[in-house]
Motif scaffolding. Structure first.
Motif, PDB file in Angstrom:
ATOM      1  N   SER A 178     -15.793 -62.346   5.166  1.00  0.00           N
ATOM      2  CA  SER A 178     -16.914 -62.098   4.253  1.00  0.00           C
ATOM      3  C   SER A 178     -16.606 -60.937   3.310  1.00  0.00           C
ATOM      4  O   SER A 178     -17.333 -59.951   3.250  1.00  0.00           O
ATOM      5  N   ARG A 179     -15.493 -61.044   2.613  1.00  0.00           N
ATOM      6  CA  ARG A 179     -15.028 -60.089   1.582  1.00  0.00           C
ATOM      7  C   ARG A 179     -14.461 -58.797   2.154  1.00  0.00           C
ATOM      8  O   ARG A 179     -13.932 -57.981   1.399  1.00  0.00           O
ATOM      9  N   GLU A 184     -15.017 -67.271   5.225  1.00  0.00           N
ATOM     10  CA  GLU A 184     -16.230 -67.094   4.421  1.00  0.00           C
ATOM     11  C   GLU A 184     -17.221 -68.168   4.845  1.00  0.00           C
ATOM     12  O   GLU A 184     -17.043 -69.352   4.536  1.00  0.00           O
ATOM     13  N   ASN A 185     -18.267 -67.766   5.550  1.00  0.00           N
ATOM     14  CA  ASN A 185     -19.242 -68.738   6.031  1.00  0.00           C
ATOM     15  C   ASN A 185     -19.988 -69.430   4.899  1.00  0.00           C
ATOM     16  O   ASN A 185     -20.535 -70.513   5.085  1.00  0.00           O
ATOM     17  N   SER A 186     -20.022 -68.803   3.735  1.00  0.00           N
ATOM     18  CA  SER A 186     -20.687 -69.423   2.596  1.00  0.00           C
ATOM     19  C   SER A 186     -19.883 -70.586   2.036  1.00  0.00           C
ATOM     20  O   SER A 186     -20.414 -71.413   1.292  1.00  0.00           O
ATOM     21  N   THR A 207     -14.583 -73.362   5.165  1.00  0.00           N
ATOM     22  CA  THR A 207     -14.885 -71.934   5.362  1.00  0.00           C
ATOM     23  C   THR A 207     -13.679 -71.098   5.744  1.00  0.00           C
ATOM     24  O   THR A 207     -13.766 -69.873   5.752  1.00  0.00           O
ATOM     25  N   ASP A 226     -26.682 -63.808  -0.654  1.00  0.00           N
ATOM     26  CA  ASP A 226     -26.176 -64.111   0.685  1.00  0.00           C
ATOM     27  C   ASP A 226     -26.375 -62.874   1.558  1.00  0.00           C
ATOM     28  O   ASP A 226     -25.752 -61.836   1.331  1.00  0.00           O
ATOM     29  N   GLN A 228     -26.012 -61.382   5.310  1.00  0.00           N
ATOM     30  CA  GLN A 228     -25.352 -61.611   6.589  1.00  0.00           C
ATOM     31  C   GLN A 228     -25.715 -60.470   7.541  1.00  0.00           C
ATOM     32  O   GLN A 228     -25.721 -59.307   7.145  1.00  0.00           O
ATOM     33  N   ASN A 276     -22.386 -65.342  12.292  1.00  0.00           N
ATOM     34  CA  ASN A 276     -21.581 -64.247  11.772  1.00  0.00           C
ATOM     35  C   ASN A 276     -20.659 -63.620  12.816  1.00  0.00           C
ATOM     36  O   ASN A 276     -19.914 -62.710  12.490  1.00  0.00           O
TER      37      ASN A 276
END
Length: 951
Positions: free
Chosen positions: A72-73, A205-207, A245, A284, A286, A566
């Protein structure tokens, strides 16, 4: 052995490797073989290789591996490097690694022969004037420069003959979104050909991952770059694979492939770019283990109109390539201006020349043509009047905003470019900063660009920070035109202005920056924070902003009961232990430290700067980050103890204090037995509980009095006020609930929060709710009410009995007990709430006040007792025979108060108390009226009527 470790800016290249591909193939065959160092030394080698060994005096790098995990970045990067000294004497080995300037080093380990050295992050000591020339070890220290957004980490050691050294470097960074993509970069510059070279990047990345690309290697110096013009293919040996993902990218060039890229071992930057799916308009959010991160990057919005002034350096130092590339970039930028935009251009040296006096012009074909002519005719001459140029630009933009009916939602900005330092007019940086801030007055943003090595980076950075802008620096020998155009593209399309992101105050805390003057297309707004109520089902989020034609309010409730979404432990490809770290918590700490560093850079107050420095240092030490205020010191394994780790002992719910929870900064001394804790905790009847019902116990008089307070939801009641003497204040905040059916009240109220403040001997406070406790005594600690624990400091102890009660002891002379009331299936008129009991008041002064505190050191007399003659002494154990008599009267401080006899249940209904009840909100019983006991906020420490103080 002499051991050096330091951080430096800049980059030094070493002697190149032989350019024979035949030799490269031979080295590849030899280096890829799996053999020990001693076998390697004994192996016969061809004459050409022997000649190379005689020329080569430095150890050879046998392995260079980079493994990164991006969740996640947030990127965790580990660099591993092995160097072999096959010579007959000790040789110096230098490990260099360029890392992004925005990254924080989190760990470093070296193994040299049979010795291992571990990096330990410690606070940086203040500089002293004395020199210690006898030192053999150079401590870590950052220097003052940086190269194109990168820092160079360097470790230098001497490797004994026939032995090897292994280096392991860890660093972390939060990827920034620019021009619609996240960019992750790994510097591959081992400065020699490497037998085993591998880069592996895993992305989760879950998005959902979109637009994943791996461009050719980038070398800012254009040395050894095998890139062909127009080539967009990945570097050789790159393998890319991904699902919706997950993505995995590897780069594993052989020695031959390395030779074709760069014979000197300086391959360049390995780059990965990608973006994520964006479904929710609000962004988004999280959440993991009590921390949240919120990514907000809306798309498909119409651009806002711009009012932009370009302020360009045309001094003599801009002669040649710099001015030429600046002109080329401006020609392209002018073409990209939109019809609704307005602009002007200022050129400055020792003189300041404005293209269009006293106005900004609209974007028309003729105006663009004339602006290009003006830029084309700019010639380099004279000195550098930075202050005068900025004052002129700010006045021009301020006057335009004031005198014209511009769109209220338009975005105004100055783009300032220079290659040098101030030499004409005002040259003192502090004055330039002050003058610029006074001129801009928070009405628009300033973006600064520096070219070359003579720029005052600190001045440009601080000017941008103080005026809601950004800064960029480009090297003179780079393609400045494309960099300038790229920077303008980042800020050239504003989509929103005055963005504010809000969360319920009772749900979150320690939130990072949540107001942003502008949002530009292709960028991203990131907010992080801590959850207070971790058992809530959702987190309410509101985003307010202005767009070109409307005011925008976005609302949503984000589900937070999805820990599996997450929690990335066990995800294939992420088996390197990074899943055990709370990446959201580390992203929050990363952002918080960055904001503290920026705030300190902007501050002119020395006391504030010291406070921000200490706060940033404390958090950096907690999360093991190397920052400007912390350093990395090497310790030999076995010669020092491991740094203390947070130890969690699963607490028992059987009684108070059965287990101790050892927490960093709040160490509980060993050897305390459960029985001792139980004996020490004594709860009196003096309390405020329920709706709320107040009970005051007078042991010497052998009776109790009681009263009710009918407050309003949201009221904050001052229960104990002794701030000036003992330093203690207790406030309770009320929450509302509907009244029971057929009841005489319009609503019920309960205590939802109890705040305990103490400023002696040092400042501390507790904020208690039915779900959690915040303890802050210089180090902030969040405790859950559903786990038993004991936390002690020098003057404060907090003991939690899971889902039952919290005991707070101050200096061993003051004790409060807070009961936790939970309802499994609450009725409409019931709320989870708290009850407050005074266990020990010896440490409170004789002048303490508050709804409870005012009675602790005063006696109350019962003037008329019950008519029952068998009970002449009120309050004896046989109180069950007492009969209520409306003529009974209490005398308090000369006031007469009629009372009636009642029974009250306390301690969750476990005990009955006989008491004399005063009606009408304790009228005449308490000093003043109910409103005199209302605090303005939970931390209000005022101890006299009408007085408001804060801790």
């Amino acid at each position: 052995m002499i051991l050096w470790l330091w951080l430096c800016w800049g980059f030094s290249t070493s002697a190149g490797q032989p350019d024979s591909e035949l030799m490269a193939r031979y080295l590849e065959e030899e280096l890829m073989a799996d053999y020990s160092i001693m076998e390697q030394v004994a192996r016969r080698v061809p004459r050409q290789a022997k000649f190379l060994q005689r020329l080569e005096t430095r150890p050879r790098m046998s392995e260079f591996t980079v493994k990164s995990t991006i969740i996640s970045r947030y990127a965790f990067t580990t660099v591993s490097c092995t160097m072999v000294n096959s010579g007959s004497e000790a040789r110096e080995a230098v490990f260099e690694m360029q890392i992004p300037a925005a990254a924080f080093i989190s760990n470093f380990t070296m193994s040299i022969g049979n010795k291992t050295y571990y990096g330990e992050v410690t606070g940086k000591e203040k500089k002293h004037n004395s020199d210690d020339k006898a030192r053999h070890k150079k401590p870590p220290s950052p220097t003052d420069g940086r190269e194109n957004g990168y820092e160079t980490f360097k470790a230098s050691v001497f490797i004994p003959r026939k032995m090897q050294a292994k280096f392991l470097l860890h660093y972390e960074e939060l990827l920034q979104r620019r021009l619609g993509k996240y960019e992750y970069t790994v510097s591959i510059r081992p400065q020699q050909l490497v037998g085993r070279l591998r880069v592996e990047v895993n992305i989760l990345e879950n998005s959902g991952i979109v637009s994943l690309e791996v461009p050719p290697l980038r070398n800012s110096k254009h040395k050894g770059n095998g890139k062909v013009e127009g080539d967009v293919s990945p570097p050789p040996s790159t393998v890319v694979g991904h699902t919706k993902t997950l993505a995995k990218v590897t780069f594993n060039p052989s020695v031959v492939e390395q030779t074709r890229i760069a014979r000197n071992g300086i391959l360049g930057d390995f780059i990965i770019r990608y973006d994520v799916n964006r479904e929710l308009s609000v962004g988004d959010v999280q959440i993991l283990n009590g921390y949240f991160v919120h990514y907000f990057a809306p798309t498909d919005l119409p651009p806002l109109p711009k009012n932009v002034v370009f302020v360009l350096d045309s001094s003599a130092s801009m002669v040649g390539t710099k001015l030429k590339q600046t002109k080329e970039a401006l020609f392209t930028i002018l073409q990209d201006l939109r019809p609704e935009d307005h602009f002007n251009i200022i050129g400055f040296s020792n003189r300041i020349k404005v293209w269009q006096q006293d106005r900004l012009v609209p974007v028309t074909p003729n105006n663009i043509r004339d602006a290009k002519k003006y830029i084309h005719n700019m010639s380099p001459t004279g000195g550098t009047n930075i202050n005068g140029a900025l004052q002129t630009g700010a006045k021009l933009l301020n006057d335009y905003i004031a005198q014209n009916d511009i769109d209220a939602r338009s975005v105004s900005l100055i783009i300032f470019l220079t290659d040098g330092r101030p030499t004409v007019g005002e040259t003192q940086s502090s004055k330039i900063l002050s003058n610029t801030k006074d001129a801009i007055r928070d009405k628009f943003c300033l973006f600064t660009i520096g070219i070359g090595n003579d720029v005052d980076h600190r001045l440009l950075e601080r000017m941008a920070l103080e005026n809601c802008g950004m800064t960029r620096h480009f090297q003179e020998d780079e393609d400045a035109a494309s960099h300038l155009k790229g920077f303008y593209d980042e800020i050239g399309t504003p989509l929103l202005s005055d963005i504010r992101v809000d969360y319920p105050e009772d749900n979150v805390e320690q939130v990072t920056q949540n107001f942003f003057p502008n949002y530009f297309n292709g960028s991203e707004i990131i907010i992080a924070g801590k959850l207070i109520n971790r058992t809530s089902d959702s987190l309410h989020v509101e985003v307010t902003a202005s767009n070109s034609k409307k005011y925008i309010l976005l609302k949503t409730d984000v589900a937070i009961d999805l820990p599996s979404r997450n929690d990335i432990r066990g995800v294939p490809g992420l088996e390197d232990g990074k899943g055990d770290k709370n990446y959201i918590e580390r992203a929050w700490s990363y952002l918080t430290i960055k904001e503290l560093l920026n705030s300190r850079l902007k501050s002119d107050d020395n006391q504030e700067k010291d406070y921000l420095m200490e706060k940033a240092k404390s958090m950096a030490l907690t999360y093991n980050f190397v920052t400007p205020f912390t350093v990395l010191k090497m310790r030999e394994a076995g010669l020092h103890s491991e740094p203390p780790q947070e130890e969690f002992i699963s607490p028992s719910t059987d009684g108070i204090g059965e287990k101790l929870q050892s927490l960093q900064g709040h160490k509980a001394p060993p050897g305390i037995r459960r029985q001792q804790d139980k004996q020490r905790i004594k709860i009196s009847k003096t309390s405020a509980d329920g709706d709320p019902h107040f009970v005051i116990d007078f042991p010497s008089s052998k009776f109790s009095i009681c009263f009710n307070i009918d407050g309003e939801p949201g009221d904050i009641l001052r229960l104990v006020s002794d701030h000036k003497e003992s330093g203690v204040t207790v406030n309770g905040q009320l929450i509302g609930a509907p009244a029971p059916p057929n009841g005489h009240k319009k609503h019920r109220t309960y205590f939802s929060t109890i705040t305990i403040l103490s400023n002696k001997p040092e400042r501390s406070y507790l904020e208690i709710t039915p779900k959690r406790i915040i303890l802050d005594d210089g180090e902030r600690l969040l405790l859950s009410c559903d786990r038993s624990a004991i936390v002690r400091s020098s003057s404060l102890e907090v003991s939690i009995s899971a889902n039952s009660n919290i005991t707070v002891t101050i200096r061993d002379t003051i004790s409060f007990v807070i009961l936790i009331h939970h309802y499994k299936k609450p009725a409409p008129y019931q709320r989870d709430h708290l009850g407050f009991y005074i266990s020990n008041s010896k440490g409170l002064s004789s002048v303490s006040h508050g709804l409870l505190g005012q009675f602790l050191n005063h006696e109350v007399k019962l003037l008329q007792e019950s008519l029952n003659t068998s009970h002449q002494q009120v309050g004896q154990n046989q109180t069950e025979a007492l009969q209520p008599n409306p003529t009974n009267t209490l005398k308090v401080k000369g006031r007469l108060i009629p009372v009636v006899w009642k029974q009250r249940r306390i301690y969750n209904g476990q005990q009955e108390v006989d008491c004399w009840f005063a009606k009408n909100n304790a009228d005449k019983l308490i000093d003043g009226s109910y409103k005199d006991y209302l605090a303005s906020h939970p931390f209000d420490t005022g101890n006299s009527f009408g007085t408001i103080n804060s801790l």
